[in-house]
Scaffold this motif. Sequence first.
Motif, PDB file in Angstrom:
ATOM      1  N   GLY A   1      40.590  29.432  12.261  1.00 32.82           N
ATOM      2  CA  GLY A   1      40.423  29.666  10.928  1.00 32.82           C
ATOM      3  C   GLY A   1      40.894  31.301  10.766  1.00 32.82           C
ATOM      4  O   GLY A   1      40.738  31.870   9.680  1.00 32.82           O
ATOM      5  N   ALA A   2      41.302  32.170  11.894  1.00 32.07           N
ATOM      6  CA  ALA A   2      41.638  33.363  11.701  1.00 32.07           C
ATOM      7  C   ALA A   2      42.942  33.405  11.072  1.00 32.07           C
ATOM      8  O   ALA A   2      43.787  32.657  10.964  1.00 32.07           O
ATOM      9  CB  ALA A   2      42.059  34.240  13.071  1.00 32.07           C
ATOM     10  N   PRO A   3      43.159  34.552  10.178  1.00 33.40           N
ATOM     11  CA  PRO A   3      44.509  34.660   9.399  1.00 33.40           C
ATOM     12  C   PRO A   3      45.677  34.678  10.341  1.00 33.40           C
ATOM     13  O   PRO A   3      45.704  35.213  11.547  1.00 33.40           O
ATOM     14  CB  PRO A   3      44.427  36.052   8.877  1.00 33.40           C
ATOM     15  N   LYS A   4      47.013  33.926   9.920  1.00 30.61           N
ATOM     16  CA  LYS A   4      48.073  33.700  10.880  1.00 30.61           C
ATOM     17  C   LYS A   4      48.633  34.960  11.030  1.00 30.61           C
ATOM     18  O   LYS A   4      49.364  35.017  12.288  1.00 30.61           O
ATOM     19  CB  LYS A   4      48.979  32.761  10.057  1.00 30.61           C
ATOM     20  N   GLU A   5      48.591  35.863  10.313  1.00 30.88           N
ATOM     21  CA  GLU A   5      49.243  37.144  10.643  1.00 30.88           C
ATOM     22  C   GLU A   5      48.791  37.886  12.071  1.00 30.88           C
ATOM     23  O   GLU A   5      49.653  38.730  12.670  1.00 30.88           O
ATOM     24  CB  GLU A   5      48.842  38.265   9.460  1.00 30.88           C
ATOM     25  N   ILE A   6      47.825  37.543  12.558  1.00 26.97           N
ATOM     26  CA  ILE A   6      47.351  38.020  13.951  1.00 26.97           C
ATOM     27  C   ILE A   6      48.371  37.665  14.845  1.00 26.97           C
ATOM     28  O   ILE A   6      48.407  38.198  16.094  1.00 26.97           O
ATOM     29  CB  ILE A   6      45.872  37.831  14.356  1.00 26.97           C
ATOM     30  N   LEU A   7      49.189  36.572  14.575  1.00 24.96           N
ATOM     31  CA  LEU A   7      50.026  36.135  15.640  1.00 24.96           C
ATOM     32  C   LEU A   7      51.305  36.862  15.743  1.00 24.96           C
ATOM     33  O   LEU A   7      52.075  36.996  16.752  1.00 24.96           O
ATOM     34  CB  LEU A   7      50.690  34.581  15.269  1.00 24.96           C
ATOM     35  N   TYR A   8      51.665  37.942  14.743  1.00 24.89           N
ATOM     36  CA  TYR A   8      52.920  38.687  14.821  1.00 24.89           C
ATOM     37  C   TYR A   8      52.599  40.154  14.683  1.00 24.89           C
ATOM     38  O   TYR A   8      53.386  40.990  14.897  1.00 24.89           O
ATOM     39  CB  TYR A   8      53.738  38.136  13.873  1.00 24.89           C
ATOM     40  N   LEU A   9      51.453  40.553  14.270  1.00 26.87           N
ATOM     41  CA  LEU A   9      51.120  41.790  13.971  1.00 26.87           C
ATOM     42  C   LEU A   9      50.742  42.544  15.197  1.00 26.87           C
ATOM     43  O   LEU A   9      50.353  42.102  16.199  1.00 26.87           O
ATOM     44  CB  LEU A   9      49.955  42.143  13.127  1.00 26.87           C
ATOM     45  N   ASN A  10      51.445  43.877  15.067  1.00 27.76           N
ATOM     46  CA  ASN A  10      51.405  44.755  16.396  1.00 27.76           C
ATOM     47  C   ASN A  10      49.929  44.978  16.589  1.00 27.76           C
ATOM     48  O   ASN A  10      49.475  45.155  17.770  1.00 27.76           O
ATOM     49  CB  ASN A  10      52.266  46.111  16.055  1.00 27.76           C
ATOM     50  N   LYS A  11      49.062  45.288  15.608  1.00 30.96           N
ATOM     51  CA  LYS A  11      47.481  45.666  15.776  1.00 30.96           C
ATOM     52  C   LYS A  11      47.001  44.633  15.063  1.00 30.96           C
ATOM     53  O   LYS A  11      46.362  45.172  13.980  1.00 30.96           O
ATOM     54  CB  LYS A  11      47.256  47.058  15.428  1.00 30.96           C
ATOM     55  N   PRO A  12      46.845  43.479  15.459  1.00 32.99           N
ATOM     56  CA  PRO A  12      45.888  42.383  14.813  1.00 32.99           C
ATOM     57  C   PRO A  12      44.503  42.833  14.797  1.00 32.99           C
ATOM     58  O   PRO A  12      43.895  43.385  15.610  1.00 32.99           O
ATOM     59  CB  PRO A  12      46.132  41.126  15.548  1.00 32.99           C
ATOM     60  N   HIS A  13      43.818  42.393  13.649  1.00 39.93           N
ATOM     61  CA  HIS A  13      42.352  42.239  13.461  1.00 39.93           C
ATOM     62  C   HIS A  13      41.951  41.279  12.640  1.00 39.93           C
ATOM     63  O   HIS A  13      42.568  40.694  11.640  1.00 39.93           O
ATOM     64  CB  HIS A  13      41.929  43.958  12.876  1.00 39.93           C
ATOM     65  N   ILE A  14      40.618  40.894  12.589  1.00 41.03           N
ATOM     66  CA  ILE A  14      40.163  39.782  11.928  1.00 41.03           C
ATOM     67  C   ILE A  14      39.117  40.314  11.129  1.00 41.03           C
ATOM     68  O   ILE A  14      39.285  39.889   9.732  1.00 41.03           O
ATOM     69  CB  ILE A  14      39.191  38.921  12.762  1.00 41.03           C
ATOM     70  N   GLY A  15      38.096  41.469  11.490  1.00 38.65           N
ATOM     71  CA  GLY A  15      37.124  41.812  10.261  1.00 38.65           C
ATOM     72  C   GLY A  15      35.848  41.037  10.461  1.00 38.65           C
ATOM     73  O   GLY A  15      35.826  39.785  10.795  1.00 38.65           O
ATOM     74  N   THR A  16      34.969  41.770  10.283  1.00 43.09           N
ATOM     75  CA  THR A  16      33.542  41.128  10.387  1.00 43.09           C
ATOM     76  C   THR A  16      33.057  39.937   9.511  1.00 43.09           C
ATOM     77  O   THR A  16      32.756  38.807  10.012  1.00 43.09           O
ATOM     78  CB  THR A  16      32.399  42.070   9.884  1.00 43.09           C
ATOM     79  N   ASP A  17      33.415  40.023   8.178  1.00 43.40           N
ATOM     80  CA  ASP A  17      33.641  38.915   7.309  1.00 43.40           C
ATOM     81  C   ASP A  17      34.211  37.623   7.643  1.00 43.40           C
ATOM     82  O   ASP A  17      33.370  36.357   7.596  1.00 43.40           O
ATOM     83  CB  ASP A  17      34.042  39.275   5.751  1.00 43.40           C
ATOM     84  N   LEU A  18      35.405  37.564   8.141  1.00 42.03           N
ATOM     85  CA  LEU A  18      36.120  36.436   8.658  1.00 42.03           C
ATOM     86  C   LEU A  18      35.642  35.928   9.996  1.00 42.03           C
ATOM     87  O   LEU A  18      35.411  34.757  10.221  1.00 42.03           O
ATOM     88  CB  LEU A  18      37.707  36.644   8.411  1.00 42.03           C
ATOM     89  N   LEU A  19      35.310  36.816  10.832  1.00 41.56           N
ATOM     90  CA  LEU A  19      34.845  36.483  12.122  1.00 41.56           C
ATOM     91  C   LEU A  19      33.998  35.609  12.300  1.00 41.56           C
ATOM     92  O   LEU A  19      33.645  34.811  13.152  1.00 41.56           O
ATOM     93  CB  LEU A  19      34.537  37.690  12.874  1.00 41.56           C
ATOM     94  N   ARG A  20      32.945  35.662  11.258  1.00 39.33           N
ATOM     95  CA  ARG A  20      31.780  34.582  11.364  1.00 39.33           C
ATOM     96  C   ARG A  20      32.075  33.097  11.235  1.00 39.33           C
ATOM     97  O   ARG A  20      31.475  32.328  11.990  1.00 39.33           O
ATOM     98  CB  ARG A  20      30.690  35.281   9.982  1.00 39.33           C
ATOM     99  N   THR A  21      32.899  32.863  10.284  1.00 39.02           N
ATOM    100  CA  THR A  21      33.452  31.578  10.189  1.00 39.02           C
ATOM    101  C   THR A  21      34.238  31.181  11.352  1.00 39.02           C
ATOM    102  O   THR A  21      34.152  29.970  11.962  1.00 39.02           O
ATOM    103  CB  THR A  21      34.186  31.458   8.829  1.00 39.02           C
ATOM    104  N   VAL A  22      35.036  32.081  11.986  1.00 40.09           N
ATOM    105  CA  VAL A  22      35.785  31.787  13.126  1.00 40.09           C
ATOM    106  C   VAL A  22      34.895  31.377  14.368  1.00 40.09           C
ATOM    107  O   VAL A  22      35.104  30.358  14.995  1.00 40.09           O
ATOM    108  CB  VAL A  22      36.903  32.850  13.464  1.00 40.09           C
TER     109      VAL A  22
END
Length: 428
Positions: free
Chosen positions: A96-117
């Motif tokens: 459930g993490a955002p798809k952009e983490i697959l291509y961004l140079n410095k990917p991040h998820i963030g506390t709010d989304l991390l919980r569901t992940v």
Amino acid sequence: MKHRPVIIGSGPAGLFSAYMLAKYGYKPLILERGEKIENRVKTVEKFWKEGTLNPESNVQFGEGGAGTFSDGKLNTSVKDKEFRNKKVLEIFVEAGAPKEILYLNKPHIGTDLLRTVIQNLRNKIIEMGGEIRYQACLTDIEIKNSTIQSITINGKEKMEVDVVILAIGHSARDTFQMLYKKQIPMEPKPFAVGVRVQHTQEMINFAQYGIFKEKLPPASYKLTFHAKGGRGVYSFCMCPGGYVVNSSSEKEHLVINGMSNFKRDTQNANSAIVVIVKPEDFQNRLFGGLEFQQELEKKAYALGHGKIPVQLLGDFMQNQKSSEFGEVQPIFKGDYELTNLQEILPNFVVQALQEAFPNFDKKIKGFAKKDSILAGVETRTSSPIRIVRQENGESKIKGLYPAGEGAGYARRHYVCCYGWNKNSRKYC
Ligand SMILES: Cc1cc2nc3c(=O)[nH]c(=O)nc-3n(C[C@H](O)[C@H](O)[C@H](O)COP(=O)(O)OP(=O)(O)OC[C@H]3O[C@@H](n4cnc5c(N)ncnc54)[C@H](O)[C@@H]3O)c2cc1C
């Protein structure tokens, strides 16, 4: 194996070990001393509001591990020759993490989304045959003929085992002591301590992007400096648009760290500015570094009367207590109090920081502005102890596999100041 593999700890190392073992049919059992994430979030929020700490379930302990309340930065300087990092990112996206983490140079998820992940990752592990037990703390192990035989949970429940993955993180000080008593090979290692600094995100954006600051996402930075005497100083865990959080895990000790939500949308940027501490500083004593951390955390607690001790950068340079904030407004999770941080930091840390701030100001204009806010104390940058493992990842004790941050091999913080010697497997 006669018994299913047991994993101690459900931080990133524990969860990903469990995921891979479950995927290949091993039905792993995870033992986690803290609460499941849904309850842990409530416990931590109560702590930030009221100051009541649960030493077993807090910002360091509980499902998801130490980085659950974090910026969720996923970049690493480890080369990805075997596509393991890519695999980790793919599993995060699947959970459930955002798809952009697959291509961004410095990917991040963030506390709010991390919980569901994390909840999704847990459910996936269970679906594939794994099991998780909460409030289940490893309190003892039994070894015979250099082979692990059994473990004890919560001081009463004994369980026979063949394979144990120790993914306990850097804050399980009681577990380190227990392992030492059982003569598990361990050694001291370098780590870093210091303060966390807050600036306005707008200032950082302008310093990094200039006139394009309105068009680009919140900027980050990475800074390093060599102070006199060779002490390395560096920025660590930079959180754009973030919060400084009370991350304590022991009663009457105070430690801080940083976190952001996915949007990184608060007014302030924060990062730790830390100074390298070496085993030689404690005559290479195994628990020297850990005792040093504890001492600092106790002093921080006393200085702020249980609240996060805070000081303006200008006052820190002048060695005087702060009395009011300036343009930079404080953004904290947990209560705070204006103090003089020099009262608790060792001289070598104060001196190295006082040299580093003006240097950083040359790289990021405004970095050493007098009203920048410092908070203490940053001690949990990485583990002060390494649980020694062999080439195959196993300890000299057969069946015991130290993993993750607590094993002491994670090295992302030292890249700029220390070199990793592949042959001797030591920092130099
Ligand atoms: C506030 C904060 C922000 C951070 N931000 C970032 C970031 O943005 N990016 C990044 O890469 N890193 C960040 N980190 C660091 C990162 O969280 C750690 O490097 C990472 O969590 C280490 O993973 P781990 O699985 O090895 O250990 P941990 O995540 O520490 O997990 C260990 C787990 O083991 C459990 N445990 C310990 N002892 C026992 C026992 N005896 N029995 C049973 N269970 C036990 C603990 O409860 C814990 O859940 C941050 C850390 C903090 C505290």
